[in-house]
Enzyme design. Structure first.
Site, short mmCIF file in Angstrom:
data_model
loop_
_atom_site.label_atom_id
_atom_site.label_comp_id
_atom_site.label_asym_id
_atom_site.label_seq_id
_atom_site.Cartn_x
_atom_site.Cartn_y
_atom_site.Cartn_z
N THR A 125 5.44 9.08 -7.15
CA THR A 125 5.43 7.64 -7.43
C THR A 125 4.64 7.33 -8.70
O THR A 125 3.72 8.07 -9.08
CB THR A 125 4.78 6.89 -6.24
OG1 THR A 125 4.40 5.58 -6.64
CG2 THR A 125 3.52 7.59 -5.75
N ASP A 126 4.99 6.21 -9.32
CA ASP A 126 4.24 5.78 -10.51
C ASP A 126 2.81 5.37 -10.15
O ASP A 126 1.95 5.25 -11.02
CB ASP A 126 4.96 4.62 -11.23
CG ASP A 126 5.14 3.37 -10.39
OD1 ASP A 126 4.78 3.38 -9.18
OD2 ASP A 126 5.65 2.37 -10.92
N GLU A 127 2.56 5.17 -8.83
CA GLU A 127 1.23 4.71 -8.43
C GLU A 127 0.15 5.76 -8.69
O GLU A 127 -1.04 5.45 -8.68
CB GLU A 127 1.24 4.26 -6.96
CG GLU A 127 2.23 3.14 -6.73
CD GLU A 127 2.11 2.42 -5.40
OE1 GLU A 127 1.02 2.41 -4.82
OE2 GLU A 127 3.13 1.85 -4.96
N TYR A 153 -3.21 5.81 -0.37
CA TYR A 153 -1.81 6.26 -0.51
C TYR A 153 -1.59 6.97 -1.85
O TYR A 153 -1.14 8.11 -1.90
CB TYR A 153 -0.85 5.06 -0.40
CG TYR A 153 0.54 5.35 -0.93
CD1 TYR A 153 1.38 6.25 -0.29
CD2 TYR A 153 1.00 4.73 -2.11
CE1 TYR A 153 2.65 6.53 -0.80
CE2 TYR A 153 2.27 5.00 -2.61
CZ TYR A 153 3.09 5.90 -1.96
OH TYR A 153 4.33 6.19 -2.47
N LYS A 157 -0.71 10.96 -2.80
CA LYS A 157 0.48 11.38 -3.56
C LYS A 157 0.06 12.17 -4.82
O LYS A 157 0.69 13.17 -5.18
CB LYS A 157 1.32 10.16 -3.97
CG LYS A 157 1.98 9.41 -2.82
CD LYS A 157 3.02 10.22 -2.07
CE LYS A 157 4.29 10.47 -2.88
NZ LYS A 157 5.31 11.17 -2.04
P1 NAD Z 1 9.73 5.38 4.04
O1 NAD Z 1 8.38 5.07 4.61
O2 NAD Z 1 10.82 4.37 4.15
O3 NAD Z 1 10.29 6.72 4.74
C1 NAD Z 1 9.48 7.84 4.98
C2 NAD Z 1 10.25 8.78 5.90
O4 NAD Z 1 9.44 9.97 6.09
C3 NAD Z 1 10.50 8.22 7.31
O5 NAD Z 1 11.81 8.51 7.72
C4 NAD Z 1 9.48 8.95 8.17
O6 NAD Z 1 9.93 9.12 9.53
C5 NAD Z 1 9.38 10.28 7.46
N1 NAD Z 1 8.11 10.95 7.73
C6 NAD Z 1 6.85 10.43 7.65
N2 NAD Z 1 5.94 11.35 8.00
C7 NAD Z 1 6.61 12.49 8.27
C8 NAD Z 1 6.22 13.80 8.65
N3 NAD Z 1 4.93 14.11 8.84
N4 NAD Z 1 7.18 14.73 8.82
C9 NAD Z 1 8.50 14.43 8.64
N5 NAD Z 1 8.92 13.21 8.30
C10 NAD Z 1 8.00 12.24 8.11
O7 NAD Z 1 9.46 5.81 2.55
P2 NAD Z 1 10.36 5.57 1.23
O8 NAD Z 1 10.06 4.24 0.67
O9 NAD Z 1 11.77 5.96 1.52
O10 NAD Z 1 9.71 6.65 0.25
C11 NAD Z 1 10.17 8.00 0.22
C12 NAD Z 1 9.37 8.77 -0.79
O11 NAD Z 1 9.50 8.18 -2.07
C13 NAD Z 1 7.87 8.83 -0.50
O12 NAD Z 1 7.41 10.13 -0.80
C14 NAD Z 1 7.28 7.80 -1.44
O13 NAD Z 1 5.96 8.15 -1.80
C15 NAD Z 1 8.22 7.91 -2.62
N6 NAD Z 1 8.37 6.69 -3.44
C16 NAD Z 1 8.69 5.50 -2.86
C17 NAD Z 1 8.89 4.37 -3.66
C18 NAD Z 1 9.28 3.05 -3.06
O14 NAD Z 1 9.36 2.04 -3.79
N7 NAD Z 1 9.57 2.95 -1.77
C19 NAD Z 1 8.74 4.47 -5.05
C20 NAD Z 1 8.41 5.71 -5.62
C21 NAD Z 1 8.24 6.81 -4.79
P1 TYD Z 2 4.74 -3.25 -1.64
O1 TYD Z 2 6.17 -3.55 -1.34
O2 TYD Z 2 3.81 -2.96 -0.50
O3 TYD Z 2 4.75 -2.05 -2.70
P2 TYD Z 2 3.52 -1.40 -3.56
O4 TYD Z 2 2.25 -1.98 -3.10
O5 TYD Z 2 3.62 0.06 -3.21
O6 TYD Z 2 3.83 -1.70 -4.97
O7 TYD Z 2 4.13 -4.46 -2.46
C1 TYD Z 2 4.67 -4.86 -3.69
C2 TYD Z 2 3.80 -5.96 -4.26
O8 TYD Z 2 3.89 -7.10 -3.41
C3 TYD Z 2 2.33 -5.60 -4.29
O9 TYD Z 2 1.75 -6.14 -5.47
C4 TYD Z 2 1.74 -6.26 -3.07
C5 TYD Z 2 2.61 -7.49 -2.91
N1 TYD Z 2 2.80 -7.98 -1.51
C6 TYD Z 2 2.57 -9.33 -1.20
O10 TYD Z 2 2.19 -10.14 -2.06
N2 TYD Z 2 2.78 -9.73 0.09
C7 TYD Z 2 3.18 -8.88 1.07
O11 TYD Z 2 3.33 -9.31 2.25
C8 TYD Z 2 3.44 -7.50 0.73
C9 TYD Z 2 3.89 -6.53 1.76
C10 TYD Z 2 3.24 -7.09 -0.59
#
Ligand code: NAD
Ligand code: TYD
Length: 339
Positions: A125-127, A153, A157
């Site tokens: 992630t970019d975070e 978090y 990562k």
């Molecule tokens: P999500 O929370 O929707 O899904 C996570 C999945 O992993 C779930 O199906 C969960 O059951 C499974 N999981 C969790 N712990 C586990 C374990 N110990 N063993 C096996 N499975 C397990 O997450 P997401 O938003 O789909 O993100 C997926 C990946 O992409 C993550 O690694 C996250 O850091 C990365 N990512 C997410 C975003 C975003 O905007 N959502 C952006 C950049 C990177």
């Molecule tokens: P989020 O979807 O949790 O992603 P991330 O924190 O990983 O970027 O949140 C996106 C942005 O929205 C973040 O700046 C926090 C804000 N946010 C709210 O303002 N209200 C909310 O209820 C949530 C879940 C997030």
């Protein structure tokens, strides 16, 4: 080609599985997922009967289960999406983030070392880069930006990323890492900003904006992320990091107002609540490397992607209403009461 996709019952992993099964009819895709609160087997219903697909319920930290799966499947590639992914939950209870995101990554790579692999890909992630100031729009994250994390978090990562690079240098494991900005689209769990605001607006509930809503995220439609990972695992260089993002920075408050407009709901639903601890101000990706090396460009404009996403949530109410009626209720109470 056999690909193990961990975390495939979650948001991005499931979209990636649909993409891969659609694009590569001769690939075998094996989903390994623990089905935590964020994993939803019903999401994978459309592919459960596909003969090229197998679902295995297991924890990526469970060495025995993971090694057994490698023994059975002899995978060519692993794409590791499995993670605890929600910043707010990591602030509440960091332990499980370190366990899954770091130790789980180690277990998956140890299995790759033992059984051999063409590519281990870490979805990051970019975070991991921390945040950027609002008054310096010229600054973007490149792959050279130092890791400088803010939340448990993002720290977990970043730790995993360092371990992946160490396994490459020390053991010669053929790895790659992608660092993407915020995704949105179908099957996004309704604790995250966009699906939470859509679900609350549809239920005429308050829309809780943290702080003043000025924090900026760089939004990418989930399919564009999946296509980028597909390119990196097939054509990306071993040992390399690729940033993924589409130059689409938006302040949270503007997203929430847009959702109100699209759903024809009053902005009076917006409620400013206490800010997140350590809240990152701005994320912004420079995707030059993946564009010049691999030819990747985002295809979905935010204006279209958000419409498609809202339409999906309107047409798939039962998917998110089932989530909202379960243990999610306790989570919501805990997180938003007295905030
Ligand atoms: P999500 O929370 O929707 O899904 C996570 C999945 O992993 C779930 O199906 C969960 O059951 C499974 N999981 C969790 N712990 C586990 C374990 N110990 N063993 C096996 N499975 C397990 O997450 P997401 O938003 O789909 O993100 C997926 C990946 O992409 C993550 O690694 C996250 O850091 C990365 N990512 C997410 C975003 C975003 O905007 N959502 C952006 C950049 C990177
Ligand atoms: P989020 O979807 O949790 O992603 P991330 O924190 O990983 O970027 O949140 C996106 C942005 O929205 C973040 O700046 C926090 C804000 N946010 C709210 O303002 N209200 C909310 O209820 C949530 C879940 C997030």
């Amino acid at each position: 080609m056999t690909v193990i996709v961990t975390g495939g019952a979650g948001f991005i992993g499931s979209n990636f599985i649909f993409h891969m099964l659609g694009k590569y009819p001769d690939y075998r895709i094996v989903c390994l997922d623990k089905l935590t609160y964020a994993g939803n087997l019903s999401t994978l219903a459309p592919v459960m009967e596909n003969p090229n697909f197998r679902f295995v319920k297991a924890d990526i930290c469970d060495r025995e289960a993971v090694f057994k799966l490698f023994e059975e499947e002899k995978p060519d590639m692993v794409v590791n999406f499995a993670a605890e992914s929600h910043v707010d939950r990591s602030i509440e209870d960091p332990g499980v983030f370190l366990q899954t995101n770091i130790i789980g990554t180690q277990v998956m790579m140890d299995a790759c070392r033992k059984y051999g692999i063409k590519r281990y890909h870490q979805v990051s992630t970019d975070e991991v880069y921390g945040d950027l100031p609002l008054d310096r729009p010229d600054l973007l994250f490149t792959e050279q930006t130092p890791l400088h994390t803010s939340s448990p978090y993002s720290s977990s990562k970043a730790s995993a990323d360092l371990l992946v690079l160490a396994y490459h240098r020390t053991y010669g494991l053929p790895v790659s890492i992608s660092r993407c900005s915020n995704n949105y689209g179908p099957y996004h769990f309704p604790e995250k900003l966009i699906p939470l605001m859509i679900a609350n607006a549809l239920n005429d509930k308050p829309l809780p904006v943290y702080g003043q809503g000025l924090n900026v995220r760089d939004w990418l439609y989930v399919e564009d992320h999946c296509k980028a990972i597909d390119l990196v695992i097939h054509k990306g260089r071993e040992g390399e990091v690729y940033n993924i993002g589409g130059h689409n920075e938006m302040a949270n408050i503007d997203i929430v107002k847009l959702i109100c407009k699209e759903l024809d709901k009053p902005e009076s639903l917006i409620t400013y609540v206490a800010d997140r601890k350590g809240h990152d101000m701005r994320y912004a990706i420079d995707p030059t490397k993946i564009h010049t090396e691999l030819g990747w460009l985002p295809e979905t404009k935010f204006a279209d992607g958000i419409k498609k996403t809202i339409k999906w949530y309107l047409e798939n109410r039962s998917w998110w209403e089932t989530i909202l009626s379960g243990e999610y209720k306790d989570y919501y109470e805990r997180m938003y009461k007295n905030r």
